[in-house]
Design a protein around this motif. Sequence first.
Motif, PDB file in Angstrom:
ATOM      1  N   ALA A 186       0.831  -1.211   0.000  1.00  0.00           N
ATOM      2  CA  ALA A 186       0.000   0.000   0.000  1.00  0.00           C
ATOM      3  C   ALA A 186       0.863   1.257   0.000  1.00  0.00           C
ATOM      4  CB  ALA A 186      -0.919   0.007   1.210  1.00  0.00           C
ATOM      5  N   ALA A 187       0.477   2.206  -0.833  1.00  0.00           N
ATOM      6  CA  ALA A 187       1.203   3.473  -0.922  1.00  0.00           C
ATOM      7  C   ALA A 187       0.860   4.407   0.234  1.00  0.00           C
ATOM      8  CB  ALA A 187       0.888   4.160  -2.240  1.00  0.00           C
ATOM      9  N   ALA A 188      -0.315   4.221   0.835  1.00  0.00           N
ATOM     10  CA  ALA A 188      -0.762   5.114   1.912  1.00  0.00           C
ATOM     11  C   ALA A 188      -1.673   4.360   2.870  1.00  0.00           C
ATOM     12  CB  ALA A 188      -1.513   6.309   1.323  1.00  0.00           C
ATOM     13  N   THR A 189      -1.798   4.891   4.068  1.00  0.00           N
ATOM     14  CA  THR A 189      -2.719   4.368   5.068  1.00  0.00           C
ATOM     15  C   THR A 189      -4.073   5.013   4.802  1.00  0.00           C
ATOM     16  OG1 THR A 189      -0.950   3.991   6.655  1.00  0.00           O
ATOM     17  CG2 THR A 189      -3.170   4.272   7.547  1.00  0.00           C
ATOM     18  N   VAL A 190      -5.059   4.195   4.408  1.00  0.00           N
ATOM     19  CA  VAL A 190      -6.354   4.725   3.973  1.00  0.00           C
ATOM     20  C   VAL A 190      -7.504   4.068   4.729  1.00  0.00           C
ATOM     21  CG1 VAL A 190      -5.537   5.337   1.656  1.00  0.00           C
ATOM     22  CG2 VAL A 190      -6.531   3.083   2.056  1.00  0.00           C
ATOM     23  N   ILE A 191      -8.648   4.754   4.699  1.00  0.00           N
ATOM     24  CA  ILE A 191      -9.859   4.255   5.349  1.00  0.00           C
ATOM     25  C   ILE A 191     -11.061   4.690   4.514  1.00  0.00           C
ATOM     26  CG2 ILE A 191     -10.144   6.308   6.811  1.00  0.00           C
ATOM     27  CD1 ILE A 191     -11.008   4.371   9.080  1.00  0.00           C
ATOM     28  N   PRO A 192     -12.098   3.851   4.451  1.00  0.00           N
ATOM     29  CA  PRO A 192     -13.304   4.316   3.764  1.00  0.00           C
ATOM     30  C   PRO A 192     -13.836   5.580   4.436  1.00  0.00           C
ATOM     31  CG  PRO A 192     -13.430   1.956   4.205  1.00  0.00           C
ATOM     32  CD  PRO A 192     -12.230   2.472   4.944  1.00  0.00           C
ATOM     33  N   GLU A 193     -14.178   6.558   3.653  1.00  0.00           N
ATOM     34  CA  GLU A 193     -14.588   7.872   4.175  1.00  0.00           C
ATOM     35  C   GLU A 193     -15.720   7.770   5.183  1.00  0.00           C
ATOM     36  OE1 GLU A 193     -16.033  12.182   2.435  1.00  0.00           O
ATOM     37  OE2 GLU A 193     -16.550  10.370   1.329  1.00  0.00           O
ATOM     38  N   ARG A 194     -16.675   6.880   4.978  1.00  0.00           N
ATOM     39  CA  ARG A 194     -17.873   6.802   5.821  1.00  0.00           C
ATOM     40  C   ARG A 194     -17.843   5.686   6.852  1.00  0.00           C
ATOM     41  NH1 ARG A 194     -19.283  11.680   5.250  1.00  0.00           N
ATOM     42  NH2 ARG A 194     -19.836  12.304   3.156  1.00  0.00           N
ATOM     43  N   LEU A 195     -16.700   5.015   7.031  1.00  0.00           N
ATOM     44  CA  LEU A 195     -16.637   3.906   7.982  1.00  0.00           C
ATOM     45  C   LEU A 195     -16.875   4.366   9.418  1.00  0.00           C
ATOM     46  CD1 LEU A 195     -16.092   0.864   8.356  1.00  0.00           C
ATOM     47  CD2 LEU A 195     -13.705   1.466   8.756  1.00  0.00           C
ATOM     48  N   GLN A 225      -5.795   8.485   5.454  1.00  0.00           N
ATOM     49  CA  GLN A 225      -6.252   9.208   4.285  1.00  0.00           C
ATOM     50  C   GLN A 225      -7.617   8.638   3.926  1.00  0.00           C
ATOM     51  OE1 GLN A 225      -4.399  11.887   3.145  1.00  0.00           O
ATOM     52  NE2 GLN A 225      -3.292  11.308   4.999  1.00  0.00           N
ATOM     53  N   ALA A 226      -8.620   9.489   3.763  1.00  0.00           N
ATOM     54  CA  ALA A 226      -9.970   9.043   3.423  1.00  0.00           C
ATOM     55  C   ALA A 226     -10.058   8.817   1.916  1.00  0.00           C
ATOM     56  CB  ALA A 226     -10.992  10.085   3.863  1.00  0.00           C
ATOM     57  N   ALA A 227     -10.634   7.685   1.547  1.00  0.00           N
ATOM     58  CA  ALA A 227     -10.774   7.355   0.130  1.00  0.00           C
ATOM     59  C   ALA A 227     -11.909   6.353  -0.024  1.00  0.00           C
ATOM     60  CB  ALA A 227      -9.474   6.781  -0.415  1.00  0.00           C
ATOM     61  N   ASP A 228     -12.353   6.172  -1.243  1.00  0.00           N
ATOM     62  CA  ASP A 228     -13.424   5.228  -1.539  1.00  0.00           C
ATOM     63  C   ASP A 228     -12.828   3.827  -1.685  1.00  0.00           C
ATOM     64  OD1 ASP A 228     -15.836   4.083  -2.138  1.00  0.00           O
ATOM     65  OD2 ASP A 228     -15.889   4.814  -4.206  1.00  0.00           O
ATOM     66  N   VAL A 229     -12.409   3.265  -0.542  1.00  0.00           N
ATOM     67  CA  VAL A 229     -11.844   1.919  -0.487  1.00  0.00           C
ATOM     68  C   VAL A 229     -12.811   1.039   0.299  1.00  0.00           C
ATOM     69  CG1 VAL A 229      -9.447   2.657  -0.722  1.00  0.00           C
ATOM     70  CG2 VAL A 229     -10.462   2.540   1.558  1.00  0.00           C
ATOM     71  N   SER A 230     -12.630  -0.271   0.216  1.00  0.00           N
ATOM     72  CA  SER A 230     -13.583  -1.173   0.863  1.00  0.00           C
ATOM     73  C   SER A 230     -13.276  -1.418   2.335  1.00  0.00           C
ATOM     74  CB  SER A 230     -13.647  -2.504   0.117  1.00  0.00           C
ATOM     75  OG  SER A 230     -12.371  -3.114   0.107  1.00  0.00           O
ATOM     76  N   LYS A 231     -12.010  -1.268   2.749  1.00  0.00           N
ATOM     77  CA  LYS A 231     -11.643  -1.508   4.141  1.00  0.00           C
ATOM     78  C   LYS A 231     -10.424  -0.677   4.517  1.00  0.00           C
ATOM     79  CE  LYS A 231     -11.085  -5.756   2.960  1.00  0.00           C
ATOM     80  NZ  LYS A 231     -10.995  -7.170   2.878  1.00  0.00           N
ATOM     81  N   PRO A 232     -10.205  -0.471   5.825  1.00  0.00           N
ATOM     82  CA  PRO A 232      -9.023   0.275   6.261  1.00  0.00           C
ATOM     83  C   PRO A 232      -7.743  -0.487   5.912  1.00  0.00           C
ATOM     84  CG  PRO A 232     -10.596   0.041   8.063  1.00  0.00           C
ATOM     85  CD  PRO A 232     -11.056  -0.852   6.956  1.00  0.00           C
ATOM     86  N   ILE A 233      -6.746   0.251   5.464  1.00  0.00           N
ATOM     87  CA  ILE A 233      -5.462  -0.341   5.093  1.00  0.00           C
ATOM     88  C   ILE A 233      -4.348   0.440   5.782  1.00  0.00           C
ATOM     89  CG2 ILE A 233      -3.866  -0.843   3.201  1.00  0.00           C
ATOM     90  CD1 ILE A 233      -6.346  -0.899   1.341  1.00  0.00           C
ATOM     91  N   LEU A 234      -3.465  -0.296   6.464  1.00  0.00           N
ATOM     92  CA  LEU A 234      -2.310   0.292   7.136  1.00  0.00           C
ATOM     93  C   LEU A 234      -1.087   0.020   6.270  1.00  0.00           C
ATOM     94  CD1 LEU A 234      -1.064   1.681   9.593  1.00  0.00           C
ATOM     95  CD2 LEU A 234      -1.034  -0.544  10.742  1.00  0.00           C
ATOM     96  N   SER A 235      -0.487   1.070   5.759  1.00  0.00           N
ATOM     97  CA  SER A 235       0.656   0.975   4.859  1.00  0.00           C
ATOM     98  C   SER A 235       1.939   0.677   5.636  1.00  0.00           C
ATOM     99  CB  SER A 235       0.809   2.301   4.103  1.00  0.00           C
ATOM    100  OG  SER A 235       2.073   2.391   3.505  1.00  0.00           O
TER     101      SER A 235
END
Length: 168
Positions: free
Chosen positions: A45-54, A103-113
């Motif tokens: 993963a390039a960044a630590t991301v989370i679905p915006e509405r989780l 970082q908030a993004a339209d992803v399906s689950k939280p990802i820790l880079s």
Amino acid sequence: FLTPLYPEDDTNQPVYQLKELAASKPIKNEFQGYRKMEVMVDSGAAATVIPERLLPDHPVRSGEASRRGVHYLAADGGRIPNLGEIDIKFVTREGHRSNLTFQAADVSKPILSVHDLTMSGNDVSFNPAGGVIRHKKTGRQTAFRKVGGVYILEVLVAPVPDHSRGSR
């Protein structure tokens, strides 16, 4: 990644195991409103991301990446725009109080880079059953487990104080 949840809390003493905290009534009042969240630990993963509405009670704020129009590359080759940042305070299975900006993004689950973890002073090791995040300076360790071919870090997310709720 492994910074104290509260500035005055620099202890490494365990709080409670996640399975104990996940009961219908938390053991201590200090954990009222905490929610279990599973975060995928990803070395690609390039960044630590989370679905915006989780976590709808956690405000999304504009960040440098969203202002610059950063996009992430999805596995299918599509582009996913950065929607801002979300600060999350949490407790690990070991009882470490920590915080992290996702970082908030339209992803399906939280990802820790893993890249983000190593850039912030951690070593990350993987094994067939899971792995460990170890802070180089403090030696503090946080374990994660392997579930169906994916590495998962379980945390309890702290509720947001009423005065800090809001949106972009």
